[in-house]
Design an enzyme around this catalytic site. Structure first.
Site, PDB file in Angstrom:
ATOM      1  CB  THR A  87      -0.892   0.016   1.262  1.00 47.94           C
ATOM      2  OG1 THR A  87      -1.632  -1.197   1.306  1.00 47.94           O
ATOM      3  CG2 THR A  87      -1.842   1.201   1.223  1.00 47.94           C
ATOM      4  CE  LYS A 162      -5.089  -1.163   1.597  1.00 46.75           C
ATOM      5  NZ  LYS A 162      -5.463  -2.391   2.245  1.00 46.75           N
ATOM      6  CE  LYS A 237       1.607   2.275   4.101  1.00 47.27           C
ATOM      7  NZ  LYS A 237       2.182   1.022   3.662  1.00 47.27           N
TER       8      LYS A 237
HETATM    9  P1  NAD Z   1       6.142  -5.851   7.179  1.00 43.54           P
HETATM   10  O1  NAD Z   1       6.879  -4.706   7.788  1.00 43.54           O
HETATM   11  O2  NAD Z   1       5.869  -7.057   7.997  1.00 43.54           O
HETATM   12  O3  NAD Z   1       6.936  -6.359   5.849  1.00 43.54           O
HETATM   13  C1  NAD Z   1       7.640  -5.519   4.986  1.00 43.54           C
HETATM   14  C2  NAD Z   1       8.946  -6.225   4.660  1.00 43.54           C
HETATM   15  O4  NAD Z   1       9.680  -5.441   3.717  1.00 43.54           O
HETATM   16  C3  NAD Z   1       9.861  -6.397   5.890  1.00 43.54           C
HETATM   17  O5  NAD Z   1      10.131  -7.777   6.108  1.00 43.54           O
HETATM   18  C4  NAD Z   1      11.118  -5.618   5.516  1.00 43.54           C
HETATM   19  O6  NAD Z   1      12.326  -6.223   5.989  1.00 43.54           O
HETATM   20  C5  NAD Z   1      11.049  -5.640   4.001  1.00 43.54           C
HETATM   21  N1  NAD Z   1      11.853  -4.589   3.412  1.00 43.54           N
HETATM   22  C6  NAD Z   1      12.053  -3.315   3.855  1.00 43.54           C
HETATM   23  N2  NAD Z   1      12.911  -2.677   3.033  1.00 43.54           N
HETATM   24  C7  NAD Z   1      13.275  -3.571   2.069  1.00 43.54           C
HETATM   25  C8  NAD Z   1      14.132  -3.502   0.939  1.00 43.54           C
HETATM   26  N3  NAD Z   1      14.796  -2.386   0.643  1.00 43.54           N
HETATM   27  N4  NAD Z   1      14.257  -4.606   0.166  1.00 43.54           N
HETATM   28  C9  NAD Z   1      13.580  -5.736   0.442  1.00 43.54           C
HETATM   29  N5  NAD Z   1      12.741  -5.859   1.508  1.00 43.54           N
HETATM   30  C10 NAD Z   1      12.602  -4.779   2.303  1.00 43.54           C
HETATM   31  O7  NAD Z   1       4.798  -5.237   6.578  1.00 43.54           O
HETATM   32  P2  NAD Z   1       3.493  -6.055   6.090  1.00 43.54           P
HETATM   33  O8  NAD Z   1       2.512  -6.088   7.211  1.00 43.54           O
HETATM   34  O9  NAD Z   1       3.926  -7.294   5.415  1.00 43.54           O
HETATM   35  O10 NAD Z   1       2.906  -5.011   5.021  1.00 43.54           O
HETATM   36  C11 NAD Z   1       3.469  -4.891   3.716  1.00 43.54           C
HETATM   37  C12 NAD Z   1       2.603  -3.939   2.914  1.00 43.54           C
HETATM   38  O11 NAD Z   1       1.268  -4.445   2.841  1.00 43.54           O
HETATM   39  C13 NAD Z   1       2.504  -2.534   3.499  1.00 43.54           C
HETATM   40  O12 NAD Z   1       2.542  -1.608   2.440  1.00 43.54           O
HETATM   41  C14 NAD Z   1       1.155  -2.537   4.194  1.00 43.54           C
HETATM   42  O13 NAD Z   1       0.574  -1.253   4.275  1.00 43.54           O
HETATM   43  C15 NAD Z   1       0.352  -3.453   3.294  1.00 43.54           C
HETATM   44  N6  NAD Z   1      -0.780  -4.121   3.954  1.00 43.54           N
HETATM   45  C16 NAD Z   1      -0.617  -4.704   5.169  1.00 43.54           C
HETATM   46  C17 NAD Z   1      -1.694  -5.341   5.779  1.00 43.54           C
HETATM   47  C18 NAD Z   1      -1.556  -5.997   7.131  1.00 43.54           C
HETATM   48  O14 NAD Z   1      -2.591  -6.346   7.733  1.00 43.54           O
HETATM   49  N7  NAD Z   1      -0.345  -6.215   7.637  1.00 43.54           N
HETATM   50  C19 NAD Z   1      -2.933  -5.376   5.134  1.00 43.54           C
HETATM   51  C20 NAD Z   1      -3.057  -4.812   3.856  1.00 43.54           C
HETATM   52  C21 NAD Z   1      -1.956  -4.186   3.286  1.00 43.54           C
END
Ligand code: NAD
Length: 296
Positions: A87, A162, A237
Site C-alpha cells: 500500500t 485501496k 498509514k
Molecule cells: P512488514 O513490515 O511485515 O513487511 C515488509 C517487509 O519489507 C519487511 O520484512 C522488511 O524487511 C522488508 N523490506 C524493507 N525494506 C526492504 C528492501 N529495501 N528490500 C527488500 N525488503 C525490504 O509489513 P506487512 O505487514 O507485510 O505489510 C506490507 C505492505 O502491505 C505494506 O505496504 C502494508 O501497508 C500493506 N498491507 C498490510 C496489511 C496488514 O494487515 N499487515 C494489510 C493490507 C496491506
C-alpha cells in the site's frame, strides 16, 4: 511461472508460501525477515529478479518501493511484469509504472485487502491498476494468493481504490464505535443495538463483520482484547495516504480528515499503537461529550 518476491514480511511471507504451494518457483529477498520455507533465498534484489517472469514486491511504503524499483527494473528480464502489492501513495505507484515503461516493462499496482489472515488463507482481494495485458498475465497468481482481483483502471488506480476503501472504513469504524459508546451511556444493550443496526440503514462491515463490542456479532479482535487484526497504526498509514491524495487533486474529504486526526491522536498519544483499529470503542467510551476522559 518463475517469480521473484521482494519483501517477505507479515504479508509477503504467506503470499510467497502460497505461490510455492501452488507449484510456482519463487526466489525471494528481504534484508531482515527469516527465510521462508520453499522460497529460494537470493543474496540481493537483483538476484531475486534476474530471470523472473513476474516480480512481486510487498514493502512498507512508497519511498522504499521507489528505491527497490530503481534497483530491480534495470535487472529485470525483457517482457517481465513488476507487480507491487504494497500500500503506497498513488504518485509513487505512477512513478514506478513510468520507470518500468521507460525500460520496456509492464508494471501493476495491486494493493490488497484482507490482512495477514487473508494472506495466509489465500483469500486476499487485489485492486489492480495497469494495462489489461499485464493484469491478465498476473491474474493466475492473484487467483492463488486471493479470492478476487478487480482491474480498476490504469497505473495508480489500484492504490486509489485501496485508499478510498480504507477512508470509508476508517470513518465508518469511528462512527460505529461512537454509536455503541453512546448506546452504553443511554442504557441500550449492545446486543440489541447490533440486532437492529446489522439489518438497518446504519449497517456496515464495521458492525456486521467486525463488531467492535466484545461478545457481540461474529468473532473479532474485540473478543481478543483488541489485539490486531488490523492495527490502528496501519489504518493511520492508509488514512494519511488518502489525505495526501486528496490534497494532490484538491478533493474535499472532511470525514477522512477527521478520521485521520482521531487515529493519529489514538496511535501517537493515547496508547493505540499495536492495538486493533476497533479499539476506538473503549477510547470513546472512556470520554465525555467534551472529548475529555471521564474521571474514574
Ligand atoms: P512488514 O513490515 O511485515 O513487511 C515488509 C517487509 O519489507 C519487511 O520484512 C522488511 O524487511 C522488508 N523490506 C524493507 N525494506 C526492504 C528492501 N529495501 N528490500 C527488500 N525488503 C525490504 O509489513 P506487512 O505487514 O507485510 O505489510 C506490507 C505492505 O502491505 C505494506 O505496504 C502494508 O501497508 C500493506 N498491507 C498490510 C496489511 C496488514 O494487515 N499487515 C494489510 C493490507 C496491506
Amino acid at each position: 511461472m518463475k517469480i521473484g518476491f521482494i519483501g517477505l514480511g507479515n504479508m509477503g511471507a504467506p503470499m510467497a508460501r502460497n505461490l510455492v504451494a501452488a507449484g510456482h518457483p519463487v526466489t525471494g529477498y528481504d534484508p531482515v525477515a527469516p527465510d521462508v520455507e520453499g522460497v529460494l533465498p537470493a543474496t540481493g534484489p537483483a538476484e531475486a529478479v534476474a530471470d523472473a517472469e513476474v516480480v512481486i514486491t510487498m514493502l512498507p511504503n512508497g519511498q522504499i518501493l521507489r528505491s527497490v524499483a530503481g534497483q530491480i527494473i534495470p535487472r529485470m528480464a525483457a517482457g517481465a511484469v513488476l507487480c507491487d502489492c504494497s500500500t503506497v501513495d498513488v504518485d509513487s505507484a505512477r512513478s514506478v509504472a513510468d520507470q518500468a515503461a521507460a525500460a520496456g516493462l509492464e508494471a501493476l499496482d495491486a494493493p490488497v485487502s484482507g490482512g495477514i489472515g487473508g494472506a495466509a488463507a489465500g483469500t486476499l482481494t487485489f485492486m489492480v491498476g495497469g494495462s489489461t495485458a499485464a493484469f491478465e498475465r498476473v491474474k493466475p497468481l492473484f487467483d492463488v494468493m486471493g479470492q478476487k482481483a478487480v482491474h480498476c483502471g490504469g497505473p495508480g488506480a489500484g492504490q486509489a481504490a485501496k485508499i478510498c476503501n480504507n477512508m470509508i472504513l476508517g470513518a465508518t469504524m469511528i462512527a460505529t464505535c461512537e454509536a455503541f459508546a453512546l448506546a452504553q451511556k443511554l442504557d441500550l444493550d449492545a446486543q440489541k443495538l447490533f440486532d437492529v443496526v446489522s439489518t438497518s440503514s446504519g449497517s456496515s462491515w464495521s458492525t456486521t463483520a467486525y463488531c467492535p463490542v466484545p461478545g457481540v456479532g461474529p468473532k473479532s479482535p474485540a473478543d481478543n482484547d483488541y489485539r490486531p487484526g488490523f492495527a490502528a497504526e496501519l489504518m493511520l498509514k492508509d488514512l494519511r495516504l488518502s489525505q495526501q491524495a486528496a490534497e494532490s487533486v484538491d478533493a474535499d474529504t472532511p470525514m477522512g480528515a477527521l478520521a485521520t486526526e482521531l487515529y493519529a491522536r489514538f496511535v501517537e498519544a493515547e496508547n493505540g499503537h499495536g492495538r486493533d483499529f476497533s479499539a476506538m470503542l473503549p477510547r470513546l467510551a472512556a470520554r465525555g461529550h467534551s472529548g475529555k476522559s471521564s474521571p474514574d
